[in-house]
Write a protein that holds these residues in place. Sequence first.
Motif, short mmCIF file in Angstrom:
data_model
loop_
_atom_site.label_atom_id
_atom_site.label_comp_id
_atom_site.label_asym_id
_atom_site.label_seq_id
_atom_site.Cartn_x
_atom_site.Cartn_y
_atom_site.Cartn_z
N ASP A 92 7.74 -41.79 6.25
CA ASP A 92 8.69 -42.38 5.60
C ASP A 92 9.89 -42.66 6.51
OD1 ASP A 92 10.87 -42.96 3.63
OD2 ASP A 92 10.49 -41.22 2.53
N GLU A 93 10.16 -44.11 6.32
CA GLU A 93 11.27 -44.64 7.36
C GLU A 93 12.64 -43.76 7.00
OE1 GLU A 93 11.63 -48.57 6.37
OE2 GLU A 93 9.45 -48.90 6.76
N ASN A 94 12.93 -43.28 5.78
CA ASN A 94 14.27 -42.82 5.54
C ASN A 94 14.37 -41.30 5.89
OD1 ASN A 94 15.18 -45.03 4.13
ND2 ASN A 94 13.84 -44.33 2.52
N GLU A 95 12.98 -40.82 6.70
CA GLU A 95 13.07 -39.26 7.04
C GLU A 95 13.91 -39.36 8.33
OE1 GLU A 95 11.98 -36.49 6.10
OE2 GLU A 95 10.14 -36.45 4.75
N SER A 96 14.54 -38.29 8.37
CA SER A 96 15.40 -38.24 9.53
C SER A 96 14.41 -37.18 10.66
CB SER A 96 16.73 -37.27 9.45
OG SER A 96 17.33 -36.71 10.45
N ALA A 97 14.48 -37.57 12.02
CA ALA A 97 13.84 -36.89 13.05
C ALA A 97 14.28 -35.47 12.85
CB ALA A 97 13.89 -37.37 14.35
N VAL A 98 15.57 -35.19 12.43
CA VAL A 98 16.13 -33.90 12.70
C VAL A 98 15.87 -32.97 11.42
CG1 VAL A 98 18.34 -32.61 12.34
CG2 VAL A 98 18.29 -34.69 13.49
N SER A 99 15.31 -33.44 10.45
CA SER A 99 14.74 -32.41 9.17
C SER A 99 13.27 -32.82 8.94
CB SER A 99 15.66 -32.96 8.23
OG SER A 99 15.69 -34.29 7.70
N ILE A 100 12.61 -33.81 9.38
CA ILE A 100 11.47 -34.14 8.95
C ILE A 100 10.45 -32.85 9.18
CG2 ILE A 100 10.68 -35.06 11.30
CD1 ILE A 100 9.05 -37.30 9.67
#
Length: 135
Positions: A92-100
């Motif tokens: 999902d493009e809206n996922e943050s790399a910090v929290s995925i």
Amino acid sequence: MEQIAVVTGANRGIGLEISARLADLGFTVIFTARDEAKGQKAMSSLLKSGRKLVFFKLDVTNQTDGKRLFQFLEKEYGRVDVLFNNAAILADENESAVSIDLSIVSKTFETNVIGAFMVAQSVIPLMKKIITGGS
Ligand SMILES: NC(=O)c1ccc[n+]([C@@H]2O[C@H](COP(=O)([O-])OP(=O)(O)OC[C@H]3O[C@@H](n4cnc5c(N)ncnc54)[C@H](OP(=O)(O)O)[C@@H]3O)[C@@H](O)[C@H]2O)c1
């Protein structure tokens, strides 16, 4: 001489379009998809006079499928001219790399990196045959 093009994730998107283009260029297209029903249906939509497409079920995360692909190509054609290593997933493009969730990261690497590598390993020996004349 019959020229062979292998396309992964051919059942939709770019894989479907490139399969049509390669078939129009005269290649025999090995049209692969992980879901046989979806793949066969998509391939049927491309079939018309002058195009040659052959379905092969391939999940790029399944090493047994990769071995079967090599055996099929070697037995039926003895060569591969083009590999379009297209199959991939996109988180999902809206996922943050910090929290995925790391399970998504792992699945993405398994498909987009290891999967592409695995397919290359299954196909490149048959490309080298063309270059080296079989040695
Ligand atoms: N579209 C763009 O703007 C764009 C931009 C840059 C790069 N790309 C790259 O171009 C390629 C295709 O993009 P697209 O937009 O056409 O993608 P898409 O519409 O999401 O299609 C992806 C294809 O890959 C297949 N796939 C996913 N996991 C697989 C697996 N484990 N084994 C076999 N097939 C699998 C899918 O099969 P299912 O139908 O079964 O899910 C589908 O056929 C991807 O590598 C993508 O990263 C696309």
